[in-house]
Design a protein around this motif. Structure first.
Motif, PDB file in Angstrom:
ATOM      1  N   THR A  73      37.449  66.432 -38.611  1.00 32.78           N
ATOM      2  CA  THR A  73      37.575  65.301 -39.530  1.00 32.78           C
ATOM      3  C   THR A  73      37.060  64.045 -38.829  1.00 32.78           C
ATOM      4  N   GLU A  74      36.842  62.996 -39.570  1.00 34.99           N
ATOM      5  CA  GLU A  74      36.359  61.743 -38.988  1.00 34.99           C
ATOM      6  C   GLU A  74      37.330  61.224 -37.933  1.00 34.99           C
ATOM      7  N   SER A  75      38.630  61.292 -38.195  1.00 33.43           N
ATOM      8  CA  SER A  75      39.597  60.782 -37.215  1.00 33.43           C
ATOM      9  C   SER A  75      39.610  61.648 -35.952  1.00 33.43           C
ATOM     10  N   GLU A  76      39.411  62.968 -36.077  1.00 37.87           N
ATOM     11  CA  GLU A  76      39.338  63.825 -34.897  1.00 37.87           C
ATOM     12  C   GLU A  76      38.116  63.492 -34.045  1.00 37.87           C
ATOM     13  N   VAL A  77      36.987  63.240 -34.693  1.00 37.01           N
ATOM     14  CA  VAL A  77      35.774  62.870 -33.967  1.00 37.01           C
ATOM     15  C   VAL A  77      35.980  61.538 -33.260  1.00 37.01           C
ATOM     16  N   ASN A  78      36.566  60.560 -33.958  1.00 37.24           N
ATOM     17  CA  ASN A  78      36.816  59.251 -33.344  1.00 37.24           C
ATOM     18  C   ASN A  78      37.722  59.370 -32.125  1.00 37.24           C
ATOM     19  N   THR A  79      38.755  60.217 -32.213  1.00 34.18           N
ATOM     20  CA  THR A  79      39.663  60.419 -31.089  1.00 34.18           C
ATOM     21  C   THR A  79      38.937  61.051 -29.907  1.00 34.18           C
TER      22      THR A  79
ATOM     23  N   LEU B 235      35.709  60.925 -29.216  1.00 30.92           N
ATOM     24  CA  LEU B 235      34.760  59.974 -28.644  1.00 30.92           C
ATOM     25  C   LEU B 235      35.472  58.883 -27.848  1.00 30.92           C
ATOM     26  N   ALA B 236      36.648  58.474 -28.305  1.00 31.05           N
ATOM     27  CA  ALA B 236      37.391  57.432 -27.593  1.00 31.05           C
ATOM     28  C   ALA B 236      37.816  57.904 -26.207  1.00 31.05           C
ATOM     29  N   ASN B 237      38.047  59.202 -26.056  1.00 27.61           N
ATOM     30  CA  ASN B 237      38.485  59.755 -24.778  1.00 27.61           C
ATOM     31  C   ASN B 237      37.347  60.385 -23.981  1.00 27.61           C
ATOM     32  N   TYR B 238      36.106  60.254 -24.461  1.00 29.07           N
ATOM     33  CA  TYR B 238      34.959  60.883 -23.814  1.00 29.07           C
ATOM     34  C   TYR B 238      34.594  60.190 -22.516  1.00 29.07           C
ATOM     35  N   LYS B 239      34.339  60.972 -21.504  1.00 27.66           N
ATOM     36  CA  LYS B 239      33.872  60.450 -20.223  1.00 27.66           C
ATOM     37  C   LYS B 239      32.594  61.185 -19.865  1.00 27.66           C
TER      38      LYS B 239
END
Length: 164
Positions: free
Chosen positions: A60-66, A68-72
């Motif tokens: 879902t869009e919120s799962e993708v946003n989460t 990406l926010a934690n991506y390193k």
């Protein structure tokens, strides 16, 4: 058939008379036409063809946003900072290695001045800025040559290192 028209740029297009246009249109269906379901060929025997759920197969869009926010970025990167003191367009700085980095396990991937990419604009509009770096055994030596720079200037700098 075999008639053409040409545009001003030399592009060629097929040209048809009214009879040829009518013949071509007779083979086309009218807009808004319908067909009986039984007349449609090649369709699945059941509808939907198989049970499926799009929400289970896609993020879902919120799962993708989460995520990406934690991506390193993969890899080991570090930043070291210092101050360059310039006199008559040249000068330098000595920067310390971040913890775990040394001359044998890293490379410089970026040099920034005044917290921006190094460019002539960061040095007051000079025509050219040259950097020279040396990865020493205990520190990083950065020398700068900025012809046309005023008598004295101080700039903050950052060097981004990547382990190899």
């Amino acid at each position: 058939m075999g008639k053409y028209v040409f545009s001003e740029d030399g592009s060629r297009f097929d040209a048809y008379d009214q009879i040829e246009i009518d013949e071509r249109l007779e083979r086309k269906s009218d807009t808004g036409h319908t067909h009986a379901y039984s007349a449609i060929t090649g369709k699945p025997t059941t509808f939907p063809p198989s049970t499926h759920n799009h929400d289970d197969r896609y993020y879902t869009e919120s799962e993708v946003n989460t995520k990406l926010a934690n991506y390193k970025i993969k890899g080991d990167f570090a930043v070291t900072t210092g101050t360059i003191a310039l006199t008559n367009g040249s000068g330098g700085a000595t920067l310390t290695y971040p913890s775990g980095f040394n001359s044998s396990n890293c490379v410089i991937i970026s040099i920034g001045v005044a917290f921006k990419l190094a460019s002539a604009y960061n040095f007051g509009g000079v025509d050219e800025v040259q950097f020279n770096t040396t990865l020493g055994s205990s520190n990083i030596s950065l020398t700068v040559f900025a012809p046309g720079m005023g008598p004295t200037a101080t700039r903050n700098c950052k060097i981004v290192l990547m382990k190899i």
